[in-house]
Write a protein that holds these residues in place. Structure first.
Motif, short mmCIF file in Angstrom:
data_model
loop_
_atom_site.label_atom_id
_atom_site.label_comp_id
_atom_site.label_asym_id
_atom_site.label_seq_id
_atom_site.Cartn_x
_atom_site.Cartn_y
_atom_site.Cartn_z
N ALA A 135 11.23 -14.62 -16.63
CA ALA A 135 10.63 -15.83 -16.09
C ALA A 135 11.36 -16.30 -14.84
O ALA A 135 10.72 -16.72 -13.85
CB ALA A 135 10.61 -16.94 -17.14
N ALA A 136 12.68 -16.23 -14.85
CA ALA A 136 13.47 -16.65 -13.69
C ALA A 136 13.20 -15.73 -12.50
O ALA A 136 13.11 -16.20 -11.35
CB ALA A 136 14.96 -16.65 -14.03
N PHE A 137 13.07 -14.45 -12.76
CA PHE A 137 12.76 -13.51 -11.68
C PHE A 137 11.38 -13.77 -11.11
O PHE A 137 11.20 -13.80 -9.88
CB PHE A 137 12.85 -12.06 -12.19
N ARG A 140 11.32 -16.74 -8.63
CA ARG A 140 12.01 -16.71 -7.34
C ARG A 140 11.66 -15.51 -6.46
O ARG A 140 11.89 -15.51 -5.26
CB ARG A 140 13.52 -16.74 -7.55
N ALA A 141 11.08 -14.45 -7.03
CA ALA A 141 10.83 -13.22 -6.26
C ALA A 141 9.69 -13.40 -5.27
O ALA A 141 8.72 -14.12 -5.53
CB ALA A 141 10.52 -12.08 -7.21
N THR A 142 9.80 -12.71 -4.14
CA THR A 142 8.71 -12.69 -3.18
C THR A 142 7.61 -11.77 -3.68
O THR A 142 7.83 -10.96 -4.61
CB THR A 142 9.19 -12.18 -1.82
N ALA A 143 6.44 -11.86 -3.07
CA ALA A 143 5.34 -10.97 -3.45
C ALA A 143 5.72 -9.52 -3.25
O ALA A 143 5.37 -8.65 -4.06
CB ALA A 143 4.09 -11.31 -2.63
N ARG A 144 6.46 -9.24 -2.19
CA ARG A 144 6.89 -7.86 -1.93
C ARG A 144 7.85 -7.37 -3.01
O ARG A 144 7.72 -6.25 -3.49
CB ARG A 144 7.55 -7.78 -0.56
N GLU A 145 8.81 -8.22 -3.38
CA GLU A 145 9.76 -7.82 -4.43
C GLU A 145 9.04 -7.57 -5.75
O GLU A 145 9.33 -6.58 -6.45
CB GLU A 145 10.82 -8.91 -4.61
N GLU A 155 5.15 2.09 -12.64
CA GLU A 155 4.23 3.12 -12.11
C GLU A 155 2.79 2.59 -12.14
O GLU A 155 1.86 3.26 -12.54
CB GLU A 155 4.38 4.42 -12.91
N GLU A 156 2.68 1.34 -11.68
CA GLU A 156 1.41 0.62 -11.71
C GLU A 156 0.70 0.75 -10.36
O GLU A 156 1.23 0.37 -9.33
CB GLU A 156 1.68 -0.84 -12.04
N ARG A 157 -0.53 1.28 -10.40
CA ARG A 157 -1.31 1.47 -9.17
C ARG A 157 -1.73 0.16 -8.53
O ARG A 157 -1.93 0.08 -7.32
CB ARG A 157 -2.57 2.29 -9.47
N PHE A 158 -1.90 -0.87 -9.34
CA PHE A 158 -2.40 -2.14 -8.84
C PHE A 158 -1.27 -3.16 -8.68
O PHE A 158 -1.48 -4.37 -8.81
CB PHE A 158 -3.48 -2.69 -9.77
N ALA A 159 -0.07 -2.67 -8.37
CA ALA A 159 1.11 -3.54 -8.28
C ALA A 159 0.94 -4.64 -7.25
O ALA A 159 1.31 -5.79 -7.49
CB ALA A 159 2.35 -2.70 -7.96
N GLN A 160 0.38 -4.31 -6.11
CA GLN A 160 0.24 -5.31 -5.06
C GLN A 160 -0.71 -6.43 -5.48
O GLN A 160 -0.43 -7.62 -5.26
CB GLN A 160 -0.26 -4.64 -3.78
N SER A 161 -1.81 -6.08 -6.11
CA SER A 161 -2.77 -7.09 -6.57
C SER A 161 -2.15 -7.97 -7.66
O SER A 161 -2.33 -9.19 -7.67
CB SER A 161 -4.03 -6.41 -7.11
N ILE A 162 -1.40 -7.35 -8.56
CA ILE A 162 -0.76 -8.10 -9.65
C ILE A 162 0.29 -9.05 -9.08
O ILE A 162 0.39 -10.22 -9.49
CB ILE A 162 -0.15 -7.14 -10.68
N ALA A 163 1.09 -8.57 -8.12
CA ALA A 163 2.11 -9.41 -7.51
C ALA A 163 1.48 -10.61 -6.82
O ALA A 163 1.97 -11.75 -6.95
CB ALA A 163 2.93 -8.59 -6.52
N ALA A 168 0.18 -16.48 -6.73
CA ALA A 168 -0.85 -17.52 -6.70
C ALA A 168 -0.78 -18.39 -7.95
O ALA A 168 -0.90 -19.63 -7.87
CB ALA A 168 -2.23 -16.87 -6.58
N ALA A 169 -0.56 -17.78 -9.11
CA ALA A 169 -0.52 -18.53 -10.37
C ALA A 169 0.67 -19.46 -10.44
O ALA A 169 0.56 -20.60 -10.90
CB ALA A 169 -0.50 -17.56 -11.54
N ARG A 170 1.82 -19.00 -9.94
CA ARG A 170 3.02 -19.83 -10.05
C ARG A 170 2.98 -21.01 -9.08
O ARG A 170 3.75 -21.97 -9.24
CB ARG A 170 4.28 -18.99 -9.83
N SER A 171 2.11 -20.96 -8.08
CA SER A 171 1.95 -22.11 -7.18
C SER A 171 1.23 -23.26 -7.88
O SER A 171 1.29 -24.40 -7.45
CB SER A 171 1.17 -21.70 -5.92
N VAL A 172 0.56 -22.93 -8.98
CA VAL A 172 -0.14 -23.94 -9.78
C VAL A 172 0.73 -24.40 -10.94
O VAL A 172 0.85 -25.60 -11.22
CB VAL A 172 -1.48 -23.37 -10.30
#
Length: 327
Positions: A135-137, A140-145, A155-163, A168-172
């Motif tokens: 949760a702490a990570f 604080r992590a950027t979308a890129r991280e 090994e997730e193909r949709f990593a960028q979409s999930i990040a 977006a969710a944590r901004s709420v």
């Protein structure tokens, strides 16, 4: 299998792999709930010794109940194993077992945050008193991280979409629950096709966060070259891995360590006759072992397990050994 019960994977195969000598000294580097440790102790004689390690406080509690004068437990990380043994005056061992991954009780306890099957806090730490929680990570992590962690360790193909969906969710609202994160991942992945239709969309993301939070691959890469010099001649190293990232590290390390130059890339580039190179410190023992269909039927979590075995040769470890085990 009852909920919360831990059934050791490849139990008999792992014990056979160690070729236990009754008077020998052995290491169970991943005590868990003690299944492998108890089997090792059963094969040891009165003069034998077993040193076990684990960073999980629940594992430590189980170990305290194992009253056997031949048994010693330390709450340590992989990278601290060699120094912990040295502090106890142990400089040679006859075998070491590494049963990687997490145990069934860890997965089944919602409070640990390893699984999304039940709602719980997003912790995921093997040792809840040390390091940063998932949760702490996520906070604080950027979308890129986030994308890099989910891609590299899950090994997730949709990593960028999930990040992007997590940011977006944590901004709420803060992302602090297992079911909350699973829902975010499911929404980000949507109806896009996946390789394994039976796998929950959040599986790879949860794996990635767990590996990252606990530094699992880094710890594995550290322990392998550190344990080999401690092995006595003909001492065995047995490693059970559960996913491709772990197994790749183990496979490459053992392959390098069984080469005449101990896998040192600097020596490999020199124009030296093979018979003039330092002999290999390890010899591979057989092929990789995987669970039988019967074991998988009884314990479905065994389906991805791989056991690899190597034996210490009488030759010294070359300088630079294990400097770059790779992923």
């Amino acid at each position: 299998m009852p909920e919360g019960e831990h059934v050791p994977v490849l139990l008999q195969e792992a014990i056979a792999a160690l070729a236990i000598r009754p008077e020998g000294t052995y290491v169970d580097a991943t005590f868990g709930r003690g299944g492998h440790a108890r089997a090792i102790l059963a094969a040891l004689g009165p003069a034998g010794r077993l040193y076990a390690f684990d960073r999980d406080p629940a594992a430590a509690a189980t170990a305290r109940a194992l009253c056997d004068p031949r048994f010693v437990f330390d709450a340590r990380w992989f990278s601290e194993l060699a120094s912990a043994l040295a502090a106890r005056g142990v400089d040679r061992i006859d075998g070491a077992l590494l049963d990687l991954g997490i145990s069934s009780p860890q997965i089944d306890d919602p409070a640990r945050g390893f699984s999304f099957r039940a709602d719980g806090p997003l912790d995921m730490r093997m040792d809840p008193a040390r390091g940063e929680s998932a949760a702490a990570f996520l906070a604080r992590a950027t979308a890129r991280e986030l994308s890099e962690v989910i891609r590299d360790y899950g090994e997730e193909r949709f990593a960028q979409s999930i990040a992007g969906a997590i940011v977006a969710a944590r901004s709420v609202a803060p992302v602090v629950g297992t079911r909350q994160l699973a829902a975010i991942v499911a929404q980000a992945v949507g109806a896009r096709p996946r390789g394994d239709r039976s796998q929950d969309p959040a599986t790879r993301t949860f794996q990635a966060l767990r590996i990252f939070v606990n530094r699992e691959l880094a710890e594995l890469a550290l322990i392998l070259p550190r344990v080999v010099p401690m092995l006595a001649t003909r001492g065995r190293l047995a490693v059970i891995s559960f996913h491709s990232l772990e197994d790749r590290i183990v496979k490459r390390f053992l392959a390098s360590a069984s080469k005449p130059f101990g896998g040192d890339p600097r020596l490999a580039r020199l124009a030296i006759r093979t018979d003039a190179l330092p002999p290999a410190p390890l010899a591979l023992v057989g092929r990789a072992i995987r669970p039988t269909e019967r074991e998988v039927a009884v314990n479905p979590r065994a389906r991805s397990a791989t056991l690899r075995i190597a034996e210490r040769t009488p030759h010294p470890v070359p300088a630079g050994f294990g400097a770059a085990p790779g992923r």
